[in-house]
Design a protein around this motif. Structure first.
Motif, PDB file in Angstrom:
ATOM      1  N   PRO A 199      45.330 -24.709   3.666  1.00 50.96           N
ATOM      2  CA  PRO A 199      44.135 -24.294   2.925  1.00 50.96           C
ATOM      3  C   PRO A 199      43.975 -22.775   2.910  1.00 50.96           C
ATOM      4  O   PRO A 199      44.247 -22.105   3.902  1.00 50.96           O
ATOM      5  CB  PRO A 199      42.984 -24.951   3.698  1.00 50.96           C
ATOM      6  CG  PRO A 199      43.594 -26.077   4.448  1.00 50.96           C
ATOM      7  CD  PRO A 199      44.998 -25.647   4.758  1.00 50.96           C
ATOM      8  N   ILE A 200      43.542 -22.271   1.775  1.00 53.58           N
ATOM      9  CA  ILE A 200      43.386 -20.826   1.599  1.00 53.58           C
ATOM     10  C   ILE A 200      42.433 -20.244   2.651  1.00 53.58           C
ATOM     11  O   ILE A 200      42.623 -19.126   3.128  1.00 53.58           O
ATOM     12  CB  ILE A 200      42.912 -20.513   0.149  1.00 53.58           C
ATOM     13  CG1 ILE A 200      43.146 -19.049  -0.204  1.00 53.58           C
ATOM     14  CG2 ILE A 200      41.487 -20.885  -0.111  1.00 53.58           C
ATOM     15  CD1 ILE A 200      44.353 -18.816  -1.035  1.00 53.58           C
ATOM     16  N   ALA A 201      41.419 -21.013   3.063  1.00 56.63           N
ATOM     17  CA  ALA A 201      40.444 -20.510   4.048  1.00 56.63           C
ATOM     18  C   ALA A 201      41.128 -20.169   5.374  1.00 56.63           C
ATOM     19  O   ALA A 201      40.778 -19.178   6.017  1.00 56.63           O
ATOM     20  CB  ALA A 201      39.335 -21.537   4.278  1.00 56.63           C
ATOM     21  N   TYR A 202      42.110 -20.977   5.777  1.00 54.25           N
ATOM     22  CA  TYR A 202      42.814 -20.679   7.036  1.00 54.25           C
ATOM     23  C   TYR A 202      43.695 -19.454   6.887  1.00 54.25           C
ATOM     24  O   TYR A 202      43.827 -18.652   7.809  1.00 54.25           O
ATOM     25  CB  TYR A 202      43.684 -21.863   7.465  1.00 54.25           C
ATOM     26  CG  TYR A 202      42.910 -23.047   7.993  1.00 54.25           C
ATOM     27  CD1 TYR A 202      41.646 -22.897   8.552  1.00 54.25           C
ATOM     28  CD2 TYR A 202      43.463 -24.322   7.940  1.00 54.25           C
ATOM     29  CE1 TYR A 202      40.950 -23.995   9.032  1.00 54.25           C
ATOM     30  CE2 TYR A 202      42.775 -25.423   8.429  1.00 54.25           C
ATOM     31  CZ  TYR A 202      41.514 -25.256   8.975  1.00 54.25           C
ATOM     32  OH  TYR A 202      40.832 -26.329   9.453  1.00 54.25           O
ATOM     33  N   ILE A 203      44.313 -19.313   5.719  1.00 56.30           N
ATOM     34  CA  ILE A 203      45.208 -18.172   5.516  1.00 56.30           C
ATOM     35  C   ILE A 203      44.398 -16.871   5.513  1.00 56.30           C
ATOM     36  O   ILE A 203      44.792 -15.882   6.118  1.00 56.30           O
ATOM     37  CB  ILE A 203      46.011 -18.328   4.202  1.00 56.30           C
ATOM     38  CG1 ILE A 203      46.796 -19.642   4.224  1.00 56.30           C
ATOM     39  CG2 ILE A 203      46.942 -17.132   3.994  1.00 56.30           C
ATOM     40  CD1 ILE A 203      47.517 -19.964   2.931  1.00 56.30           C
ATOM     41  N   LEU A 204      43.239 -16.919   4.861  1.00 55.80           N
ATOM     42  CA  LEU A 204      42.404 -15.715   4.787  1.00 55.80           C
ATOM     43  C   LEU A 204      41.558 -15.536   6.049  1.00 55.80           C
ATOM     44  O   LEU A 204      41.012 -14.462   6.287  1.00 55.80           O
ATOM     45  CB  LEU A 204      41.472 -15.790   3.563  1.00 55.80           C
ATOM     46  CG  LEU A 204      42.145 -15.976   2.196  1.00 55.80           C
ATOM     47  CD1 LEU A 204      41.086 -16.097   1.104  1.00 55.80           C
ATOM     48  CD2 LEU A 204      43.098 -14.828   1.888  1.00 55.80           C
ATOM     49  N   GLY A 205      41.407 -16.636   6.829  1.00 51.62           N
ATOM     50  CA  GLY A 205      40.559 -16.580   8.027  1.00 51.62           C
ATOM     51  C   GLY A 205      39.091 -16.476   7.662  1.00 51.62           C
ATOM     52  O   GLY A 205      38.283 -15.903   8.397  1.00 51.62           O
ATOM     53  N   ASN A 206      38.741 -17.066   6.534  1.00 53.89           N
ATOM     54  CA  ASN A 206      37.405 -16.878   5.999  1.00 53.89           C
ATOM     55  C   ASN A 206      36.994 -18.047   5.102  1.00 53.89           C
ATOM     56  O   ASN A 206      37.788 -18.519   4.307  1.00 53.89           O
ATOM     57  CB  ASN A 206      37.453 -15.608   5.145  1.00 53.89           C
ATOM     58  CG  ASN A 206      36.092 -15.014   4.976  1.00 53.89           C
ATOM     59  OD1 ASN A 206      35.506 -14.557   5.938  1.00 53.89           O
ATOM     60  ND2 ASN A 206      35.589 -15.058   3.766  1.00 53.89           N
ATOM     61  N   ALA A 207      35.742 -18.490   5.257  1.00 50.35           N
ATOM     62  CA  ALA A 207      35.220 -19.526   4.359  1.00 50.35           C
ATOM     63  C   ALA A 207      33.767 -19.217   4.048  1.00 50.35           C
ATOM     64  O   ALA A 207      32.998 -18.843   4.941  1.00 50.35           O
ATOM     65  CB  ALA A 207      35.326 -20.896   5.020  1.00 50.35           C
ATOM     66  N   GLY A 208      33.393 -19.367   2.791  1.00 46.06           N
ATOM     67  CA  GLY A 208      32.007 -19.137   2.389  1.00 46.06           C
ATOM     68  C   GLY A 208      31.199 -20.406   2.623  1.00 46.06           C
ATOM     69  O   GLY A 208      31.660 -21.507   2.326  1.00 46.06           O
ATOM     70  N   PHE A 209      30.000 -20.250   3.176  1.00 46.56           N
ATOM     71  CA  PHE A 209      29.114 -21.394   3.372  1.00 46.56           C
ATOM     72  C   PHE A 209      27.675 -20.903   3.373  1.00 46.56           C
ATOM     73  O   PHE A 209      27.336 -19.958   4.076  1.00 46.56           O
ATOM     74  CB  PHE A 209      29.433 -22.086   4.708  1.00 46.56           C
ATOM     75  CG  PHE A 209      28.592 -23.306   4.982  1.00 46.56           C
ATOM     76  CD1 PHE A 209      28.867 -24.523   4.347  1.00 46.56           C
ATOM     77  CD2 PHE A 209      27.513 -23.239   5.850  1.00 46.56           C
ATOM     78  CE1 PHE A 209      28.087 -25.642   4.592  1.00 46.56           C
ATOM     79  CE2 PHE A 209      26.725 -24.362   6.093  1.00 46.56           C
ATOM     80  CZ  PHE A 209      27.014 -25.568   5.463  1.00 46.56           C
TER      81      PHE A 209
END
Ligand code: GLN
Length: 272
Positions: free
Chosen positions: A61-71
């Motif tokens: 998942p892109i969130a793991y690669i970037l180390g970031n997730a919007g919530f």
């Protein structure tokens, strides 16, 4: 780039992933990329970008690669030790925030199985509540602490390690929320499905998807203040059974199924 594109379903998705990964590789904002098409990539940057595309291409998942997730309008640090916060969980956060704001005085909130701390930190950031999160995973607790500091809520948002509500035994809360692992074991996909990259301990709900809730629900009645609120997220096909389980633990409560953005029953709301 080719690897990254392989995991994207549409041109738009490929373009978005490509620019997010390139921005990450170059440690620049995405706008900088648009404004500097002539800039030359160093050998190192090319290798870095290719490596990120390869990870995305393998399904990560892109969130793991970037180390970031919007919530809930904020950016959370995430890694493979925590579930990536989902937009459908924002409804539950809305309800919790509305409840805390309606109540006069300080409300204490418990988030069981807090993971990245996305729910707990969002509630703390939007209200004056004092929030405690628990998690069975020590590495998840470390991520949650990091998010509480990042969002400046660490003074009102604590995370404790332990199984379900065990770490807060003997305490009482005005609201209890949980997004426990609820995917029926047989539905857990293998790689390259993005779900296979998320921690099993955050997803695996046992054979019927309700094994973890079946352990939590009997712990709840002594933890909830009278007039308190309960919000539990679950899988749409299992929510009716969870509702019956919760109703027998809280016979005087009115328990409602609430829907997510897709119109599916996604969480239970219990109030007296
Ligand atoms: N909503 C997640 C999914 O279906 C599952 C989250 C959970 O098990 N708590 O992918």
């Amino acid at each position: 780039m080719a690897e990254g594109v392989r995991a994207a379903a549409t041109v738009g998705e490929a373009a978005r992933y490509g620019s997010l990964l390139l921005a990450h590789a170059l440690r620049r904002p995405r706008e900088w990329i648009v404004a500097h098409p002539e800039e030359r990539l160093s050998e190192e940057q090319r290798a870095m970008f290719a490596g990120l595309c390869e990870r995305r291409g393998a399904g990560e998942p892109i969130a793991y690669i970037l180390g970031n997730a919007g919530f809930y309008g904020r950016e959370f640090f995430v890694n493979g030790d925590v579930l990536i916060p989902r937009p459908e969980t924002e409804h539950l956060v809305d309800e919790a925030i509305a409840f805390v704001k309606r109540r006069r005085g300080a409300v204490s909130v418990l988030d069981v199985g807090a993971g990245s701390g996305a729910i707990a930190c969002s509630i703390a950031a939007e209200t004056a509540a004092v929030v405690v999160g628990t998690d069975i995973s020590e590495t998840a607790i470390a991520v949650a602490h990091q998010n509480a500091r990042r969002l400046n809520v660490a003074d009102r948002c604590a995370f404790v390690h332990g199984d379900l509500a065990e770490p807060v035994h003997g305490r009482r809360f005005g609201a209890i929320v949980a997004n426990l692992p609820y995917v029926p074991r047989g539905d857990l996909p293998a790689a390259p499905d993005p779900l296979s990259f998320e921690p099993r301990v955050a997803l695996d709900g046992g054979s019927d998807g309700l094994a973890t809730y079946a352990r939590l629900v009997p712990q709840l009645p002594p933890l909830l203040e009278s007039g308190g609120l309960l919000l539990l997220e679950a899988a749409p096909p299992t929510i009716g059974r969870l509702q019956r389980m919760l109703q027998s633990a809280f016979p005087r409560y009115a328990i409602e199924q609430k829907h997510d953005y897709a119109g599916l029953p996604r969480y239970l709301k219990a109030v007296i």
